[in-house]
Design a protein around this motif. Structure first.
Motif, mmCIF file in Angstrom:
data_model
loop_
_atom_site.group_PDB
_atom_site.id
_atom_site.type_symbol
_atom_site.label_atom_id
_atom_site.label_comp_id
_atom_site.label_asym_id
_atom_site.label_seq_id
_atom_site.Cartn_x
_atom_site.Cartn_y
_atom_site.Cartn_z
ATOM 1 N N LYS A 173 0.885 -1.219 -0.050
ATOM 2 C CA LYS A 173 -0.114 -0.263 -0.040
ATOM 3 C C LYS A 173 0.840 1.214 0.085
ATOM 4 O O LYS A 173 1.973 1.340 0.451
ATOM 5 N N VAL A 174 0.403 2.307 -0.463
ATOM 6 C CA VAL A 174 1.155 3.499 -0.542
ATOM 7 C C VAL A 174 0.855 4.171 0.648
ATOM 8 O O VAL A 174 -0.300 4.594 1.049
ATOM 9 N N SER B 132 -3.654 9.456 2.761
ATOM 10 C CA SER B 132 -4.793 8.906 3.783
ATOM 11 C C SER B 132 -5.347 7.809 3.416
ATOM 12 O O SER B 132 -5.811 7.279 4.098
ATOM 13 N N ARG B 133 -5.556 7.656 2.018
ATOM 14 C CA ARG B 133 -6.410 6.427 1.618
ATOM 15 C C ARG B 133 -5.646 5.257 1.487
ATOM 16 O O ARG B 133 -6.287 4.219 1.514
ATOM 17 N N SER B 134 -4.135 5.079 1.488
ATOM 18 C CA SER B 134 -3.455 4.129 1.395
ATOM 19 C C SER B 134 -3.982 3.194 0.258
ATOM 20 O O SER B 134 -4.044 2.036 0.569
ATOM 21 N N PRO B 135 -3.783 3.540 -1.036
ATOM 22 C CA PRO B 135 -4.282 2.554 -1.879
ATOM 23 C C PRO B 135 -3.253 1.532 -2.337
ATOM 24 O O PRO B 135 -1.870 1.690 -1.856
ATOM 25 N N VAL B 136 -3.754 0.238 -2.696
ATOM 26 C CA VAL B 136 -2.531 -0.657 -3.186
ATOM 27 C C VAL B 136 -2.016 -0.086 -4.350
ATOM 28 O O VAL B 136 -2.505 0.464 -5.323
ATOM 29 N N ILE B 137 -0.651 -0.529 -4.560
ATOM 30 C CA ILE B 137 0.003 0.372 -5.631
ATOM 31 C C ILE B 137 -0.310 -0.711 -6.822
ATOM 32 O O ILE B 137 0.316 -1.858 -6.933
ATOM 33 N N THR B 138 -0.952 -0.325 -7.570
ATOM 34 C CA THR B 138 -1.228 -0.874 -9.028
ATOM 35 C C THR B 138 -1.047 0.084 -10.168
ATOM 36 O O THR B 138 -0.677 1.110 -9.939
ATOM 37 N N TRP B 139 -1.078 -0.428 -11.441
ATOM 38 C CA TRP B 139 -0.682 0.514 -12.597
ATOM 39 C C TRP B 139 -1.563 1.632 -12.475
ATOM 40 O O TRP B 139 -1.176 2.920 -12.853
ATOM 41 N N ARG B 140 -2.998 1.264 -12.061
ATOM 42 C CA ARG B 140 -4.029 2.441 -12.225
ATOM 43 C C ARG B 140 -3.546 3.562 -11.084
ATOM 44 O O ARG B 140 -3.418 4.482 -11.396
ATOM 45 N N LEU C 137 -1.249 8.631 -9.435
ATOM 46 C CA LEU C 137 -0.302 9.400 -8.459
ATOM 47 C C LEU C 137 0.545 10.595 -9.582
ATOM 48 O O LEU C 137 0.842 11.567 -9.177
ATOM 49 N N ILE C 138 0.959 9.942 -10.641
ATOM 50 C CA ILE C 138 2.036 10.737 -11.487
ATOM 51 C C ILE C 138 1.079 11.900 -12.082
ATOM 52 O O ILE C 138 1.590 12.992 -12.001
ATOM 53 N N GLU C 139 -0.167 11.675 -12.492
ATOM 54 C CA GLU C 139 -0.776 12.589 -12.952
ATOM 55 C C GLU C 139 -1.007 13.757 -11.854
ATOM 56 O O GLU C 139 -1.299 14.695 -12.296
ATOM 57 N N ALA D 208 7.018 7.184 -4.279
ATOM 58 C CA ALA D 208 5.931 6.792 -3.046
ATOM 59 C C ALA D 208 6.751 5.685 -2.177
ATOM 60 O O ALA D 208 7.799 5.120 -2.274
ATOM 61 N N GLU D 209 6.283 5.789 -1.000
ATOM 62 C CA GLU D 209 6.857 4.927 -0.039
ATOM 63 C C GLU D 209 5.706 3.836 0.269
ATOM 64 O O GLU D 209 4.791 4.322 0.574
ATOM 65 N N LEU D 210 5.811 2.681 -0.157
ATOM 66 C CA LEU D 210 5.234 1.720 0.121
ATOM 67 C C LEU D 210 5.519 0.717 1.337
ATOM 68 O O LEU D 210 6.509 0.669 1.955
ATOM 69 N N LYS D 211 4.207 0.189 1.650
ATOM 70 C CA LYS D 211 4.231 -0.768 2.923
ATOM 71 C C LYS D 211 3.593 -1.988 2.679
ATOM 72 O O LYS D 211 2.507 -2.174 2.329
ATOM 73 N N TRP D 212 4.183 -3.224 2.967
ATOM 74 C CA TRP D 212 3.682 -4.531 3.033
ATOM 75 C C TRP D 212 4.044 -5.287 4.248
ATOM 76 O O TRP D 212 5.176 -5.402 4.220
#
Length: 101
Positions: A27-28, A42-50, A55-57, A63-67
């Protein structure tokens, strides 16, 4: 895991390599904006291509990711580099050559 590395809901392969687990769903937790710095996500989405594209847009570059208990920082721009533009042919070479006599 899908064979293509660009389906919208797939986790980028580079991220799976970073976490060393093909089942990882990181998650981001924070994002980096060059104008602001690091911000908690705040929403901590899973890092997918979408998610990467959104995020780039939105002007984010990293990004800092946590799993589970692992955290890693990744460059979003390295995950989804801009498509390179085909080099232009120099003008002199783009014209038809006069017939050889």
């Amino acid at each position: 895991m899908a064979t293509e590395d660009n389906a919208e809901n797939d986790i980028p392969f580079k991220v799976l390599q970073i976490f060393k687990d093909e089942k990882a769903r990181p998650k981001v937790v924070r994002t980096y904006d060059v104008n602001i710095g690091w911000l908690a996500e705040s929403r901590s989405p899973v890092i997918t291509w979408r998610t990467v594209d959104e995020l780039i847009e939105g002007g984010k570059t990293s990004a800092e990711l946590k799993w589970r208990s692992k955290r890693h920082q990744v460059s979003l721009l390295d995950l989804r580099p801009k498509k390179s533009i085909a080099p232009r042919v120099p003008r002199a070479e783009s014209r038809a050559l006069p017939p050889q006599r």
